[in-house]
Design an enzyme around this catalytic site. Structure first.
Site, PDB file in Angstrom:
ATOM      1  N   SER A 160       0.829  -1.204   0.000  1.00 28.35           N
ATOM      2  CA  SER A 160       0.000   0.000   0.000  1.00 28.35           C
ATOM      3  C   SER A 160       0.861   1.251   0.000  1.00 28.35           C
ATOM      4  CB  SER A 160      -0.985   0.001   1.169  1.00 28.35           C
ATOM      5  OG  SER A 160      -0.317  -0.113   2.376  1.00 28.35           O
ATOM      6  N   GLU A 244      -1.203  -2.354  14.001  1.00 29.49           N
ATOM      7  CA  GLU A 244      -2.103  -2.169  12.871  1.00 29.49           C
ATOM      8  C   GLU A 244      -3.509  -2.626  13.234  1.00 29.49           C
ATOM      9  OE1 GLU A 244      -2.203  -3.136   8.083  1.00 29.49           O
ATOM     10  OE2 GLU A 244      -0.970  -4.381   9.381  1.00 29.49           O
TER      11      GLU A 244
END
Lengths: 395, 325, 395, 325
Positions: A160, A244
């Site tokens: 990403s 995360e």
């Protein structure tokens, strides 16, 4: 069960709110998934950093404010309530930085954190490989020892931010002969314009290049860019993954702000549309409040502990956050699109899109929530086995 | 009573399936989304030869009369293969013009039946699908119908193969209660065809996902051996299997001109639209990041599911219609 | 896709409707789970049988009408639309009789079916054991060979209807030394008042004795009361289980009638209560219609086949029915109770209970749906493995 | 800010847990359902000694003032142990009388604090819980409050330990806007206490089910090793873990007299009530026929979940309250 903010916390909130009121751009920035938008978001990071709002929980020496966890939650609430831009520096600040604080060297922190906080270096993550998605331990990309460092080769995917970012961090197999697959992995960092790196942008569902494939062919990584001990990368990575999943990546503020916008949308809708959606809208509002309060409780637990002794680590409880916020986010956006009717699907490049395509974009983003950072199926296995103590089985 | 597709209907489905498979519809859909309508129009003509568009056109205009059951068969296959274009709109316009029997009928119906005319329709909200690709755009407002003169800029949606346009201007073709009544009939036809498309789309999503989870291994086993994966796919099969008889039943009601037809069509639209949407959600989740990527063809199916669920009557509107009795 | 009824089917419907209009009791019978109610329901069975409405699909020689599957569906629709009483003979007619038709002898059919149809003999099922619920093949109750028959011992539980019924049928282990657990089982029948049988009524969730425990101590069962070959009981039982899961036990008529009552309740509710429940009520109506049409398609498939060749057996497709009707029934009753508010929970022995406690009773009943006749978890495994072809795994 | 139970609150919870565990509350609940209130009243007195009922009574009447946080701690334990009786009603009446400060306050508050008076309340619908067991039944209608003289026949519900009665007759104790305002406050207290009860009930259902699936084997393995079982239980844990901070947060808002208190209490009621109900559904499903049987004590918890979810504000009412802002 004290919910009263201290004077310091209230002052911090006031300062954040007033700074945001003065600086948040009136018009939305161009999409983060374009070169132009990426640059605009990078510039916004620079402005945040200039007044030490980029990474409030970091120590002052690295450009932060040494903010407490509760203050960080407060900042996030104010940030999202103000409708401030998405954070292009998120991979670095939320995922890499905690690992650097826990496992990096002083030299690495001194060298890397400043440019990260100022948006000068934007980081991409390089975890997944075509054959290693949920099963991250089965990574095949390798790091081979060479003089003064490592030669890194292989393929990473769904990386990403990599379409426009400067550097990447990830795990590589430095020892192919270990008894278990999560041993022999090394955590390292490399520039995306280094010799041997090929970046191929990949479109997400709506076509925007939110990630990329990385082809690595004997990319040289000096020892200075290895985090922690070679071969011990899994442990360092899991502390990142915990971040995360858990408290940091999906801040309660984002959902509180979205739930308020949803409730406003519902109040404006005609009765025949709004009526049947009452329960779903209320549940989004209730869910966002629950997530916010859960965050306060977790912050209290991490800071002072259930019995006055800080726990330091959320452990498997981070999986509760992950499943809850991702399902809340998806339900919230499904409800918003149902309130808007077919026009809700219009994208941000449609000039008639409601709210500049914000709901449509948020919907696309929310669809990824149950997948990334460990699918919700895996999170539920972890919750059942580690928090409820159910017998391990084949999944 | 024999509530199953007839031999002819099954053969019709097989023929369309074969034609569409051979035509690389994913490439057609990608070209369409990029504004290149040529491959789509070529395939449109072949579909007409196979009899698709004549299913909503009377014999005197070159069709076979309105055959709702065959229409659901055809649109299930069109959905299964993500065929792009104003398919639903074209058959809905045909049904509308047949009922209205205005001058425009003679002009457009033979061309629709022959696959020469793509016609879009704006009758439910402000937009017409694919107005840039259509040979005509009809606009129904209250008891008037006009043919639009032009259209505004494309409004991109999450499914790039479905571009929406605000029609502009035009002259009135007809006015009066006959327009309202014909538009109501056209809405039922549009809903039925959309429901069938959702059903076919859902079937394709399920098949692709079953195939994926059987091949994809993680943790040393095919992910299809995990019970959580099995149960999600079982739920989708159940949703599709119980949506299908509603779609077929609605077609029968429409064919018989039953007073319940509008309600039955609405029920079929809810069930098929939600099943297709659920199939897309599950396909996405079980493909993981692969499902979230644009490049694999799967994205063409995933992105179309929610727009189809909402087109020509959102689930909420259709549920209200069901309860209105 | 023909939904038009033939003249014979329409005549059959008219005849059933007019008979029911004349005979269905105006006031609800007392609860089936009391001695008084059981007797009243037995009497109702006698009346049904007198005019050949008790088992319409049976051949005429056994008291039926030789009705087609579609006619049976029609009868069920009319039966439930008329609000006729629950069927106390259900275990016999729907579960045992199909097994007798498939695996019994002419003598057994001649002896057992008539009294069953007339409600003279009410049957209980004796499948489950304390350690064998979902895992039915692990049964331990045994049948030991003796002169002219078998001596049956062990414990059965959750034996439905057994608190008041006359006879029971079930599976017993006649050969303990077989390689696989579902081999060596024998299907047999016995009277509940036979020497060696002790019946202990068990309350279901609301306390009503809907089932019983059976303690069996060397109960003699003559060879004439064994169905099929000794040791081959599993196959016979599975054909019964297929019936229970599939087309027969939960007839579409029941859900269509309940959905209509639900929609009527919704129309009468004040807007603020009804509005938010719109989607759930509509989904119940849609689900009931889907189940009805699915039943027609299955009946067509069984009768004439997809390609004109009758399939004869639903196979694993029966699992689709089971999951669908049980979830529909539960959702429908949850919605009804939400429409009624707290008073909806009042039981049939509360004189102020809405609809004589029918919704409350139906709710309690619906809670069992996802459990019995094979839990929905197991049905979904079967659907995934047998209909979708997914790899078998440990469950 | 430290949003966690204090050491004292955790000790209070442990003490109540110990007391209730030692008192065989399942037997107390069964006796109560059978109309034998003696064991329940005896335990009620011990709960009062532990300080439970004084949590809604001011110091001058023998209590500790309204302490919403401690009240949620206590009611979580009462729910965890399926303690029967008009618990919620008694503390709601206490809160009501404290606000109203009528003559009845002096009469009843000291007895409530001491555990000598069980008081029921009819203020939300036509019924009063356990009116046959209560020493008084207050009835609020609009701006009047009266003490009932008697009651109608018991209305049995699916939870036999919760019997409902229509109060009858009685003389007016007070009238006017003070009654309405006090009743609104009492409703918040009742909702908060009920939410906490649901939370404790759900925790107990989860614990019992986890223990069951770990021990019960089918197909040669503990059923808790099946992924479908794991995920259902994980969902329940999530629901309870996120309901709990809402309950604690609502207590804090009520304690602070925050303007948002009514909304926060309503949100907590929805989340805790639905979590408790979901826990009961899952406990039932995973216990199978055992869960559907009355005899195992589990049925006491299962049957109470839905009535608690609906008591003192159904989820629908509370959701409307949340959105009313």
């Amino acid at each position: 069960m004290d919910l009263e903010f201290t004077a310091a916390e209230r002052e911090f909130r006031d300062e954040a709110r007033s700074w945001l009121a003065r600086h948040v751009p009136a018009a939305p920035l161009p999409s983060l998934e374009t070169a132009e938008g990426f640059a605009a978001h990078r510039e916004w990071e620079r402005r945040l950093a200039a007044d030490r709002w980029s990474a409030v929980s970091w120590p002052e020496e690295h450009g932060g404010r040494g903010a407490s966890l509760v203050q960080w939650l407060i900042f996030e609430e104010e940030y999202h309530a103000a409708g401030a831009p998405g954070r292009v520096s998120q991979n670095g600040i939320q995922l890499l930085a905690p690992t650097l604080f826990a496992h990096g060297t002083d030299a690495q922190r001194a060298r890397l954190l400043g440019p990260m906080a100022r948006g000068e270096v934007i980081w991409a993550q390089a975890w997944s490989e075509p054959e290693a998605g949920s099963d991250l331990a089965s990574l095949r990309s390798k790091a081979v020892r060479t003089a003064g460092g490592w030669l890194v080769s292989g393929q990473k995917t769904w990386s990403s931010r990599a379409a426009f970012a400067d550097r990447a961090f990830g795990l590589f197999r430095s020892d192919p002969h270990t008894p278990r697959p999560h041993q022999g992995l090394t955590y390292l960092m490399f520039p995306l314009d280094a010799p041997g790196v090929t970046v191929r942008p990949l479109g997400r569902l709506d076509g925007k290049p939110a990630f990329a494939e990385l082809f690595l062919d004997e990319v040289f990584v000096p020892d200075a860019d290895v985090i922690g001990e070679p071969g011990q990368g899994w442990r360092a990575a899991m502390s990142t993954a915990g971040n995360e999943r858990g408290l940091t990546l999906r801040s309660p503020g984002r959902f509180s702000a979205a739930a308020e916008r949803l409730a406003a949308l519902w109040r404006e809708a005609p009765e025949e549309v709004a009526g049947p959606l009452t329960d779903r809208v209320a549940d989004a509002v209730i869910g966002a409040r629950a997530y916010q309060l859960f965050g306060y409780a977790q912050a209290s637990r991490l800071t002072t502990g259930e019995d006055g002794a800080p726990t330091g680590d959320l452990g498997a409880a981070a999986s509760l956050n992950k499943v809850f916020w991702s399902e809340l986010d998806l339900a919230l956006h499904e409800t918003a699109l149902d309130l808007l009717g077919p026009a809700g699907m219009l994208a941000d490049d449609a000039d008639e899109a409601p709210a500049h395509g914000r709901w449509a974009d948020g919907y696309t983003f929310s669809l990824a929530g149950p997948i990334y950072a460990g699918t919700n199926e895996i999170q539920c296995d972890l919750i059942a086995e580690r928090l409820l103590g159910l017998p391990k089985g084949r999944r | 009573m024999r509530f199953l597709p007839s031999t002819e209907q099954r053969e019709f489905a097989r023929a369309l399936d074969g034609l569409l498979t051979a035509s690389d519809t994913p490439a057609v859909a990608r070209a369409w989304a990029a504004g290149d309508h040529k491959p789509g129009r070529a395939l449109w003509g072949r579909l007409a030869e196979a009899g698709v568009f004549g299913l909503a056109v009377s014999a005197r205009h070159g069709g076979m009369g309105l055959l709702p059951a065959e229409l659901t068969v055809a649109f299930t296959e069109l959905g299964r293969h993500v065929m792009p274009g104003p398919l639903v709109e074209t058959v809905a316009v045909a049904a509308f013009l047949e009922r209205l029997d205005a001058g425009a009928a003679t002009e457009w119906l033979p061309r629709i039946a022959a696959g020469e005319a793509l016609v879009s329709l704006c009758a439910d909200g402000p937009y017409a699908l694919d107005a840039d690709a259509a040979d005509a755009v009809l606009v129904v407002e209250g008891d008037t119908v006009r043919r639009a003169e032009g259209h505004g800029p494309a409004q991109a949606s999450l499914d790039p193969a479905r571009r929406l346009f605000r029609p502009r201007g035009g002259t009135v073709l007809a006015r009066g209660p006959a327009v309202t009544s014909a538009a109501g009939h056209a809405l039922d036809v549009a809903r039925l065809a959309t429901a069938a498309q959702s059903l076919g789309l859902g079937r394709a999503l399920l098949a692709q996902t079953v195939s994926h989870v059987t091949r994809r291994t993680q943790f040393g086993v095919p992910i299809g051996s995990f019970q959580a994966v099995k149960h999600r796919l079982a739920d989708i099969l159940i949703a599709l299997e119980f949506a299908q008889p509603l779609v077929h039943g609605a077609a029968a009601a429409l064919a018989a001109g039953a007073p319940s037809a509008g309600r039955e069509v609405a029920a079929a639209k809810v069930a098929a639209g939600e099943a297709g949407h659920a199939a897309a959600r599950t396909a996405l989740q079980l493909h993981g990041a692969l499902g979230y990527s644009e490049e694999p063809a799967l994205s063409l199916w995933i992105r179309k599911a929610r727009p189809l669920r909402d087109a020509w009557g959102t689930p909420a509107e259709c549920r209200r219609r069901v309860l209105a009795g």
